[in-house]
Design an enzyme around this catalytic site. Structure first.
Site, PDB file in Angstrom:
ATOM      1  CB  CYS A  31      29.073  36.192  37.674  1.00  0.00           C
ATOM      2  SG  CYS A  31      28.476  36.830  39.478  1.00  0.00           S
ATOM      3  CG  ASP A  50      29.642  48.890  37.946  1.00  0.00           C
ATOM      4  OD1 ASP A  50      30.497  48.349  38.467  1.00  0.00           O
ATOM      5  OD2 ASP A  50      30.167  49.889  39.243  1.00  0.00           O
ATOM      6  CD  GLU A 116      38.240  43.980  45.157  1.00  0.00           C
ATOM      7  OE1 GLU A 116      37.226  43.961  44.131  1.00  0.00           O
ATOM      8  OE2 GLU A 116      38.867  44.913  45.632  1.00  0.00           O
TER       9      GLU A 116
END
Length: 220
Positions: A31, A50, A116
């Site tokens: 990420c 999470d 997403e």
């Protein structure tokens, strides 16, 4: 290019406008807003994630040397099920790796491709076209490169004032959803966040409530 994948699995989409739909989830490693390591969380742009997206050791995960090899892994999980197959590309941040050749390979397998993303990177296209469903989930003050799509899903409330829903409600998405911030180990705080989302949706019906139904059902 090769692809680093944390996990690939069949489940039901648990949240957002397509909740309840069967899909293969393709979770990429890595990420651009957090390393995924707890020691870095406090200094990260996104501090409430999470999801475990570090490494390639999850179910079905690994390093795939070609787009076709990864598309074959995704197709194997759908097998001979009826209906148009759906793959949800997520992370981490999937647009660090999802590229034109992989879009083409997944389309060639018959998949509708959803992503997403945190929205900080542009969406790729392949020779067979682009992504079929774009869900952007803004994180704090991170600037958005994607300001239009199918679904804007805002985790709420976030500590940063730049993540106020008013910043996003007029962007060109077909669905605007508020999703309660889940606070691990603190059910009272999670319940308060859910109530805050419900109140906001009641006050401004341009927003809809998104619940993480997969957690309620015990699905991955």
């Amino acid at each position: 290019m090769s692809y680093a994948v944390k996990e690939v699995y069949l489940t039901l989409q648990g949240e957002g406008a397509q909740a309840g739909r069967a899909a293969v989830f393709l979770r990429f490693a890595g990420c651009n807003l957090w390393s995924g390591r707890e020691r870095d969380r406090a200094a990260a742009i996104c501090r409430f994630c999470d999801t475990d997206f570090v490494g390639v050791d999850g179910p079905g995960g690994g390093r795939f040397q070609t787009a076709d090899a990864l598309a074959d892994r995704v197709a194997d999980l759908w097998a001979a099920r009826a209906g148009r197959p759906l793959v949800v590309c997520t992370g981490g941040e999937p647009l660090l790796q999802l590229d034109g050749p992989l879009i083409d390979a997944l389309h060639d397998q018959g998949f509708e491709i959803a992503v997403e993303t945190n929205g900080t990177l542009p969406a790729p296209e392949g020779e067979t076209g682009g992504l079929d469903w774009i869900c952007v989930s803004p994180k704090g003050a991170a600037p958005l490169a994607l300001t239009a799509g199918d679904e804007l899903k805002l985790v709420y409330p976030q500590a940063e004032p730049e993540a106020d829903p008013d910043r996003f409600v007029d962007l060109a998405f077909r669905h605007h959803l508020l999703q309660p911030l889940d606070v691990a180990g603190d059910p009272a705080a999670s319940a308060a966040n859910a109530a805050a989302c419900a109140d906001r949706c009641l006050a401004d019906p341009r927003w809809r409530l998104s619940i993480q139904t997969h957690k309620i059902l015990g699905l991955p």
